[in-house]
Design an enzyme around this catalytic site. Sequence first.
Site, PDB file in Angstrom:
ATOM      1  CE  LYS A 285      -3.974  -1.752   2.610  1.00  0.00           C
ATOM      2  NZ  LYS A 285      -4.959  -1.598   1.527  1.00  0.00           N
ATOM      3  NE  ARG A 359     -10.908  -9.698  -2.023  1.00  0.00           N
ATOM      4  CZ  ARG A 359     -11.223  -8.829  -2.972  1.00  0.00           C
ATOM      5  NH1 ARG A 359     -11.505  -9.252  -4.192  1.00  0.00           N
ATOM      6  NH2 ARG A 359     -11.282  -7.545  -2.711  1.00  0.00           N
TER       7      ARG A 359
HETATM    8  N1  BES Z   1      -8.158  -3.649   4.302  1.00  0.00           N
HETATM    9  C1  BES Z   1      -8.294  -3.292   2.929  1.00  0.00           C
HETATM   10  C2  BES Z   1      -9.570  -2.513   2.652  1.00  0.00           C
HETATM   11  C3  BES Z   1      -9.631  -1.126   3.197  1.00  0.00           C
HETATM   12  C4  BES Z   1      -9.205  -0.070   2.431  1.00  0.00           C
HETATM   13  C5  BES Z   1     -10.168  -0.872   4.427  1.00  0.00           C
HETATM   14  C6  BES Z   1      -9.292   1.215   2.914  1.00  0.00           C
HETATM   15  C7  BES Z   1     -10.261   0.398   4.928  1.00  0.00           C
HETATM   16  C8  BES Z   1      -9.829   1.453   4.164  1.00  0.00           C
HETATM   17  C9  BES Z   1      -8.300  -4.540   2.055  1.00  0.00           C
HETATM   18  O1  BES Z   1      -7.525  -5.576   2.518  1.00  0.00           O
HETATM   19  C10 BES Z   1      -7.735  -4.114   0.736  1.00  0.00           C
HETATM   20  O2  BES Z   1      -6.590  -3.776   0.692  1.00  0.00           O
HETATM   21  N2  BES Z   1      -8.556  -4.138  -0.298  1.00  0.00           N
HETATM   22  C11 BES Z   1      -8.135  -3.731  -1.579  1.00  0.00           C
HETATM   23  C12 BES Z   1      -8.717  -4.692  -2.574  1.00  0.00           C
HETATM   24  C13 BES Z   1      -8.155  -4.535  -3.949  1.00  0.00           C
HETATM   25  C14 BES Z   1      -6.690  -4.937  -3.970  1.00  0.00           C
HETATM   26  C15 BES Z   1      -8.958  -5.387  -4.886  1.00  0.00           C
HETATM   27  C16 BES Z   1      -8.652  -2.311  -1.811  1.00  0.00           C
HETATM   28  O3  BES Z   1      -9.759  -2.003  -1.402  1.00  0.00           O
HETATM   29  O4  BES Z   1      -7.910  -1.524  -2.377  1.00  0.00           O
HETATM   30 MN    MN Z   2      -5.508  -5.382   1.913  1.00  0.00          MN
END
Ligand code: BES
Ligand code: MN
Length: 505
Positions: A285, A359
Amino acid sequence: MALTTTSTDSLATLDTPLLAVPVFGTHDAATRETDGPGAPTMPGALPAELYNALRNARSDLRANAGAKTLVWSAEGVDGPERLVFIGVGKRESELTAEDVRRFAGHAVRQAEALRIEGLGILVPSLADGPGIAAQSAAEGAVLASWRFRELKTGAGETEEPTEVTDVTLVGDGEEFDAGAENGVIIADAENVARVLQSRPGNVATPSHLARVAEALGRDLGFDVDVLGPDRLKEERMRALLAVSQGSEQEPRLIVMHHRGGGEGEKPLVLVGKGLTFDAGGISIKPAKGMEEMRFDMSGGAAVIAAMSALARLGVKRNVIGIVPSSENLLGGRAVKPGDVVKTRSGKTVEIINTDAEGRLILCDSLDYALQFEPEAMVDCATLTGSVTYALGNNAIGLMGSDDALVEEVRQAGERSGERCWTLPMWPEYRRQLDSDQADLQNVGGRAAGTITAGWFLREFVQDTKWAHLDVAGTAYGDGERTSYLRKGGYGVPTRLLVEWVRGRA
Ligand code: BES
Ligand code: MN
Ligand code: ZN
C-alpha cells in the site's frame, strides 16, 4: 461508567449537577409547517422555576438537533443544579432510537464541556416503548463517555480530559430499567471492540486478540477454542496461512461458542476479519495513511465484542463467533502475486493482488464454519476501499445469498443505528473473478470492487444462508461520526450483530 435509573417523580429532588432535557421540534419535516410555539412534554415534577426556564429556552431550540441552552437553577431550590435543554430536531411522535442515542451523546458532551463527571438524562418516549428508549439512551451515554487513553502517560498534559463516570437515566417502569441494563451491556461490548480497534499493530497482534477473547470467555461464560499454525495446517486452511506467511506473528483462528440454545439447535454464525495490520503484502500500500490499517481487524473486534454481549445478555440461541487473525506484511517468505493456493474448500485461487487478503483469510473461515451447519451466517470485514466510493462513511455495504436474510440484517442495522445499504449480487459480477490458471482469482478489477469481493466470499458458503457486511467505510474514522462517537474506532457493527441475533432469539 456507572449508569442508574430513577423515576420522573424524583426529578424535583434529583441531586445532580446537570440534567439534560430534550426539546422537541415543532416543524413538519416535509412542509416546514409549524405546529405553533411548540409544547415539549414538561415533567410536572420539576420545580416551577425550572419550568419557566424551559418555556424561555424552548423557542430557541425548536427543530435544531444538538442545539443547546444551559440554565442555572435558582439558589436554594432542590433538584438539578443546572439544566441543559437540547434540541432533538423532530416532533416527539417522530423520534427514533437513533435520535435518542444522539441526544444522550450531546448530553454527555455538554457535561464534558462543563467538566462535570455526573449527569441526569431525561429520556424522551419512543413509539417502540420505554425499553428501547432507555436502551438507546444508555447506549448513547456509554458510547459517548468512552475514550482511548491507555497509551497516554499524561506527560506534557496540563489537564486530563473530563471523564463522565455517572449517568442517571430518568424514566419509569420495569421495561425502562431492563432496557437501560441491556443498553449498558451492548455499549460496553461495543467499547471493548473500540479498545481492540484502537490498539496499534504492535499491541493488538493475532495472539493478543486470541488472549482477549479467551479472557472474555472465561469471565462471561462462553467457550473459546484457538487454533494456531499447527492446527491450521491440519485444517488445510492454506489461504489463511498464505496471508500470514510473510509475517513473524503467528496467525490464529479464534472460535467462540455461546451455548444459549438447545442441544441440537443449529447455530447462528458470526465471522469477522481480524487482520491486525494490513501493509498490503508484496502489493504494498502507499505510505500515506497506512497507519489506519491497524483498524483492519474491526470486523473481528466486533464479533468478539458481540459474543461477549450475547453472553452477558443471556441470549437464548446457540451462536458461534469465528475470527481469523493475521498480519499482511512483506518479506522473503511472503505470498507473491501470481501464486496459486488451494483453499480449505478445495477450490484453487490465483492471488493476483496480495492486498486483497481479507477475502483469503475469510474464505477458509467461512468454509470452516460450514461444519457447524449454520442456520444462517453473517460475516463482517473492512474488506474494500471501494465501499467508501459507493456509500461514503454513512452506510455499511450489505449483500448476501438469501434475500430474506439480507433484509433481516438490514432492518437490524436500522434499529441499531448501524445502517446498511444493499448492493446487488447479480451473477454477471461473478465473471470478473474468472482466472486463467485457477478456479478463481482474488480480485475482480476496478469496477464494483465491493460486489466482486462479496462474490469471492460467496464461492465458499455453499447453500448456507449468508450475508456479508463491508464495514471499511463505517468501522472507524477521523471525525466525530455522531455526537456519541469520537474519532477512532466506532465499534461498528457490534450493535448490529447483537440486534440481529436478538431478533432471532
Ligand atoms: N483492508 C483493505 C480494505 C480497506 C481499504 C479498508 C481502505 C479500509 C480502508 C483490504 O484488505 C484491501 O486492501 N482491499 C483492496 C482490494 C483490492 C486490492 C482489490 C482495496 O480495497 O484496495
Ligand atoms: Mn488489503
Ligand atoms: Zn485488509
